[in-house]
Each structure stands twice: as C-alpha cells, then as structure tokens.
Motif scaffolding. Structure first.
Motif, short mmCIF file in Angstrom:
data_model
loop_
_atom_site.label_atom_id
_atom_site.label_comp_id
_atom_site.label_asym_id
_atom_site.label_seq_id
_atom_site.Cartn_x
_atom_site.Cartn_y
_atom_site.Cartn_z
N ARG A 30 1.29 -1.54 -0.21
CA ARG A 30 0.29 -0.02 -0.27
C ARG A 30 0.72 1.31 -0.24
N LYS A 34 -2.18 2.05 -4.89
CA LYS A 34 -3.79 2.05 -4.81
C LYS A 34 -4.17 -0.17 -5.19
N THR A 35 -5.04 -0.22 -4.39
CA THR A 35 -5.22 -1.44 -4.53
C THR A 35 -6.84 -1.08 -5.74
N ALA A 37 -10.17 -1.66 -7.10
CA ALA A 37 -10.62 -1.00 -5.80
C ALA A 37 -10.64 0.76 -6.22
N GLU A 38 -10.00 0.40 -5.48
CA GLU A 38 -9.78 1.93 -5.30
C GLU A 38 -9.39 2.63 -6.70
N ASN A 39 -8.95 1.85 -7.55
CA ASN A 39 -8.21 2.17 -8.85
C ASN A 39 -9.94 2.68 -9.50
N LYS A 41 -12.50 3.65 -8.61
CA LYS A 41 -13.55 4.40 -8.37
C LYS A 41 -13.09 5.76 -8.94
N LEU A 42 -11.89 5.96 -8.39
CA LEU A 42 -11.37 6.98 -9.33
C LEU A 42 -11.36 6.96 -11.07
N SER A 87 -0.71 2.50 -10.93
CA SER A 87 -0.92 1.74 -10.39
C SER A 87 -0.89 0.33 -10.38
N GLU A 150 1.01 12.25 -4.87
CA GLU A 150 0.83 11.85 -3.83
C GLU A 150 2.37 11.43 -2.37
#
Length: 162
Positions: A30, A34-35, A37-39, A41-42, A87, A150
C-alpha cells in the motif's frame, strides 16, 4: 481480450467487479499503489482512466493496472499521444512467477492493439521501490526525470512504442 504467456489483459467493465473482490495486496504494498477497487472508483470519476485486469488461464485476476490518458500523463510529457501507466500490482499470491515481467513486456502490444495512436508509455516508480525499478529497466524503460506523486518522490520512466 489479448492472450500472451498464459495470461490475458482485459479493460475493466462493471461485470468484472467480482473478479477484483479477492485481489490480495500485502499491507506493505500500500506504500506503492492503490488497490484495484480504489483505482476503479477513481476511473468512474475520470473517463481518461482505463483500468485493466490481467487474468491467468484459470480466469483468475492476477494483476491490475490503469492506463491514464490526457491530464494523467500531462505532468510528465507534452506528447498528446502518450499514456501514463499507473497503479500496477500483481496479486501477492502470484508473485515471483514472472507475471510482472510478462505484463510489462505485453503492454506495448496491448496498447498498439487497443490504443493505436499512443506512441509513448510513461510511468512513475517510487524511489524506494528498487525491485520495480529493476523490472522496468529490464523491460526497456528509460529514466527521464524525477517528480513527486501523492507526496512521494518518484522516478519518471518512459518507453517509446511507435
């Protein structure tokens, strides 16, 4: 779908959501990514992002990355035909099997087939992620600068795929 080395790459669509539910990253991963799922969502909020799943012959999602066009690559290149590879992760249970290398080697052909106007791939690798740096260098990515992503110092690498 593109098969290569007992794997295939597929652009994400909502019917594949179940395939990432079991994707496993270790806690130390981490710090670098990012996971899936996070990617995803982005990407739902940014049409310039193309999340991509990598499957083995048993139809298990074993790796993941996002191709980021437009604003995603602008901090690193003025080339309108460049893409930012971000990612990238290999499911922890499938590491040390050559999957990372196989994906990186398959990437230019995948991009040529699905995004034929792209001529360069850019990526950022954390300055502390020695293993990933060696992988990208072995696969013909070349250092072209440093930046911050980031809040972390990263090396910017690129590969020309014209």
């Amino acid at each position: 779908m593109r098969r290569r080395n007992n794997m295939y790459l597929e652009s994400y669509h909502p019917q594949l959501a179940k395939d990432i539910s079991g994707f496993y990253l270790q806690s130390q991963d981490r710090q670098f990514t990012k996971t899936p799922a996070e990617n995803i969502k982005l990407a739902e909020l940014d049409a310039e992002r193309c999340p991509t799943l990598v499957y083995n012959d048993d139809q298990q999602c074993i790796a993941f990355f996002t191709l980021h066009f437009g604003a995603g690559v602008k901090p690193y290149s003025t080339n309108e035909h460049a893409v930012f590879f971000r990612s990238f992760s290999v499911d922890s249970r499938y590491r040390n099997l050559g999957i990372g290398t196989a994906v990186i080697q398959a990437l230019p052909q995948y991009i040529r087939e699905h995004f034929p106007t792209v001529t360069e791939i850019y990526l950022a690798v954390n300055d502390t992620n020695d293993k990933a740096q060696r992988l990208y260098e072995r696969c013909d990515y070349h250092y072209c600068g440093e930046n911050e992503l980031e809040g972390k110092r990263v090396y910017i690498l690129k590969q020309i795929i014209a």
